[in-house]
Design a protein around this motif. Sequence first.
Motif, short mmCIF file in Angstrom:
data_model
loop_
_atom_site.label_atom_id
_atom_site.label_comp_id
_atom_site.label_asym_id
_atom_site.label_seq_id
_atom_site.Cartn_x
_atom_site.Cartn_y
_atom_site.Cartn_z
N ASP A 76 31.49 48.84 32.55
CA ASP A 76 31.28 47.81 33.57
C ASP A 76 32.04 46.52 33.30
OD1 ASP A 76 29.61 49.50 34.99
OD2 ASP A 76 27.82 48.83 33.92
N ASN A 77 32.78 46.45 32.22
CA ASN A 77 33.52 45.25 31.89
C ASN A 77 34.65 45.02 32.89
OD1 ASN A 77 35.56 43.49 30.50
ND2 ASN A 77 33.96 43.52 28.94
N PRO A 78 34.87 43.80 33.34
CA PRO A 78 35.98 43.53 34.27
C PRO A 78 37.34 44.00 33.74
CG PRO A 78 34.53 41.63 34.16
CD PRO A 78 34.06 42.60 33.09
N ALA A 79 37.52 44.02 32.44
CA ALA A 79 38.79 44.46 31.86
C ALA A 79 39.12 45.92 32.17
CB ALA A 79 38.77 44.25 30.34
N THR A 80 38.09 46.73 32.41
CA THR A 80 38.33 48.16 32.65
C THR A 80 38.41 48.52 34.13
OG1 THR A 80 35.99 48.80 32.66
CG2 THR A 80 37.12 48.75 30.51
N GLN A 81 38.30 47.52 35.01
CA GLN A 81 38.32 47.79 36.45
C GLN A 81 39.76 47.83 36.96
OE1 GLN A 81 35.22 48.62 37.55
NE2 GLN A 81 34.79 48.17 35.39
N ILE A 82 39.98 48.62 38.00
CA ILE A 82 41.31 48.72 38.63
C ILE A 82 41.71 47.33 39.14
CG2 ILE A 82 42.64 49.78 40.51
CD1 ILE A 82 41.79 51.76 38.25
N ILE A 83 42.98 46.99 38.97
CA ILE A 83 43.46 45.67 39.39
C ILE A 83 43.16 45.44 40.87
CG2 ILE A 83 45.20 45.46 37.57
CD1 ILE A 83 47.33 46.26 39.62
N ASP A 84 42.83 44.22 41.20
CA ASP A 84 42.45 43.88 42.58
C ASP A 84 43.52 44.24 43.59
OD1 ASP A 84 40.01 42.88 41.72
OD2 ASP A 84 40.69 40.78 41.72
N ARG A 85 44.77 44.11 43.21
CA ARG A 85 45.86 44.38 44.15
C ARG A 85 45.80 45.81 44.71
NH1 ARG A 85 52.28 43.53 42.96
NH2 ARG A 85 53.01 44.23 44.99
N PHE A 86 45.27 46.75 43.94
CA PHE A 86 45.23 48.15 44.38
C PHE A 86 43.96 48.47 45.16
CE2 PHE A 86 48.29 49.98 40.96
CZ PHE A 86 49.31 49.23 41.50
N ALA A 87 42.89 47.76 44.95
CA ALA A 87 41.62 47.89 45.68
C ALA A 87 41.37 49.31 46.19
CB ALA A 87 41.60 46.91 46.85
N PRO A 88 40.92 50.21 45.30
CA PRO A 88 40.66 51.59 45.74
C PRO A 88 39.74 51.65 46.95
CG PRO A 88 40.47 51.40 43.36
CD PRO A 88 40.59 50.00 43.89
N ARG A 89 40.11 52.50 47.88
CA ARG A 89 39.30 52.72 49.08
C ARG A 89 38.18 53.70 48.76
NH1 ARG A 89 44.24 53.49 53.44
NH2 ARG A 89 45.01 51.35 53.29
N ASP A 90 37.22 53.77 49.64
CA ASP A 90 36.07 54.67 49.43
C ASP A 90 36.48 56.13 49.27
OD1 ASP A 90 34.33 52.54 49.50
OD2 ASP A 90 33.80 52.83 51.61
N ASP A 91 37.57 56.54 49.92
CA ASP A 91 38.02 57.93 49.84
C ASP A 91 39.04 58.16 48.72
OD1 ASP A 91 40.07 56.51 51.09
OD2 ASP A 91 40.58 58.15 52.46
N GLU A 92 39.22 57.16 47.85
CA GLU A 92 40.15 57.26 46.73
C GLU A 92 39.36 57.22 45.43
OE1 GLU A 92 43.89 55.00 48.95
OE2 GLU A 92 42.63 53.85 47.57
N PRO A 93 39.13 58.39 44.85
CA PRO A 93 38.31 58.44 43.63
C PRO A 93 38.90 57.62 42.49
CG PRO A 93 38.73 60.64 44.48
CD PRO A 93 39.60 59.71 45.26
#
Length: 184
Positions: A76-93
């Motif tokens: 859950d750490n922000p460091a491990t989240q996908i970069i905001d620029r890519f913003a995965p969509r709901d249908d993108e695992p």
Amino acid sequence: MTSALVLMDFQNAIGGRPGFESVVDAAARALDEARRRDLPVVFVRVAFRPGYPEVAAGNLAFSGYAAHAGEGMWLDNPATQIIDRFAPRDDEPVVVKKRFSAFTGSDLEVVLRGFGVDSLVLGGVSTSGVVLSTVRQAADLDYRLTVLSDACGDADPEVHRVLTEKVFPRQAVVTSVDEWIAGL
């Protein structure tokens, strides 16, 4: 043939670091095109449970890091989240892996089978880590492979060059994002 774009380790602590801006830009162009053409997109990130129970003491690559990383690579750490620029969509695992290869410790193969994918288009940071390990394992799993050389990056430019020019072509088509888009 059904292809999926697999973007690996474009997370804040890895692909979001300074020095990889051109790699992120190239991967963003590939992502935009995949979305425009309704190709499956899968994001892969590396993260662990609190306390790093997945990291064995005998694993030289990860045990030293886990001993000093604190909460830095927890799920859950922000460091491990996908970069905001890519913003995965709901249908993108977003697949969570536990080692260098995108397949190890993750459900990537199950997700790809669900999409009916037999061909992977890969981008990631780092070329000598996630990209190398995933190319090797995906080739052994009989996926057709394309590596987007400019959507991959490594801290060592010479290692990147050797891998993309000499090693990967044995198992993958190596091309630029623009050449890949032009060939679709």
